[in-house]
Write a protein that holds these residues in place. Structure first.
Motif, mmCIF file in Angstrom:
data_model
loop_
_atom_site.group_PDB
_atom_site.id
_atom_site.type_symbol
_atom_site.label_atom_id
_atom_site.label_comp_id
_atom_site.label_asym_id
_atom_site.label_seq_id
_atom_site.Cartn_x
_atom_site.Cartn_y
_atom_site.Cartn_z
ATOM 1 N N ALA A 30 56.629 8.124 27.913
ATOM 2 C CA ALA A 30 57.018 7.350 29.094
ATOM 3 C C ALA A 30 57.963 6.216 28.724
ATOM 4 O O ALA A 30 58.941 5.951 29.441
ATOM 5 N N ASP A 31 57.706 5.563 27.606
ATOM 6 C CA ASP A 31 58.573 4.470 27.166
ATOM 7 C C ASP A 31 59.984 4.983 26.882
ATOM 8 O O ASP A 31 60.969 4.355 27.289
ATOM 9 N N ARG A 32 60.085 6.121 26.199
ATOM 10 C CA ARG A 32 61.415 6.698 25.934
ATOM 11 C C ARG A 32 62.127 7.040 27.240
ATOM 12 O O ARG A 32 63.323 6.791 27.391
ATOM 13 N N LEU A 33 61.378 7.618 28.183
ATOM 14 C CA LEU A 33 61.977 7.971 29.468
ATOM 15 C C LEU A 33 62.444 6.722 30.214
ATOM 16 O O LEU A 33 63.539 6.717 30.790
ATOM 17 N N GLU A 34 61.649 5.681 30.213
ATOM 18 C CA GLU A 34 62.026 4.449 30.908
ATOM 19 C C GLU A 34 63.237 3.784 30.268
ATOM 20 O O GLU A 34 64.096 3.256 30.960
ATOM 21 N N ARG A 35 63.318 3.823 28.946
ATOM 22 C CA ARG A 35 64.442 3.209 28.248
ATOM 23 C C ARG A 35 65.649 4.139 28.179
ATOM 24 O O ARG A 35 66.733 3.718 27.808
#
Length: 77
Positions: A30-35
């Motif tokens: 999720a963090d990779r997707l958000e960034r």
């Protein structure tokens, strides 16, 4: 048809076994997707497919990140 369904094939959604993911794994995705932290669109699509598959398979781990999936109810009738 793929001879070995467990092997990832470029351009296809990966097979996802919810039991192999924990809260930290899902948070990292999720963090990779958000960034939008990817070298290519294909890498982001792979993570999106993993998150989406976990959501469809009923994993509660995805709940805090559902906004990343843009899931909408469609009338398929």
């Amino acid at each position: 048809m793929v001879d070995n369904p467990s092997k990832d094939v470029i351009g296809e959604a990966p097979e996802v076994d919810p039991s192999k993911f924990n809260a930290t794994d899902v948070a990292e995705i999720a963090d990779r997707l958000e960034r939008d932290d990817y070298a290519s669109a294909f890498e982001s699509l792979r993570d999106w497919h993993i998150l989406r598959s976990l959501a469809f398979k009923g994993s509660d781990l995805v709940e805090p990140y559902r906004h990343l999936l843009d899931l909408e109810a469609f009338d398929e009738c």
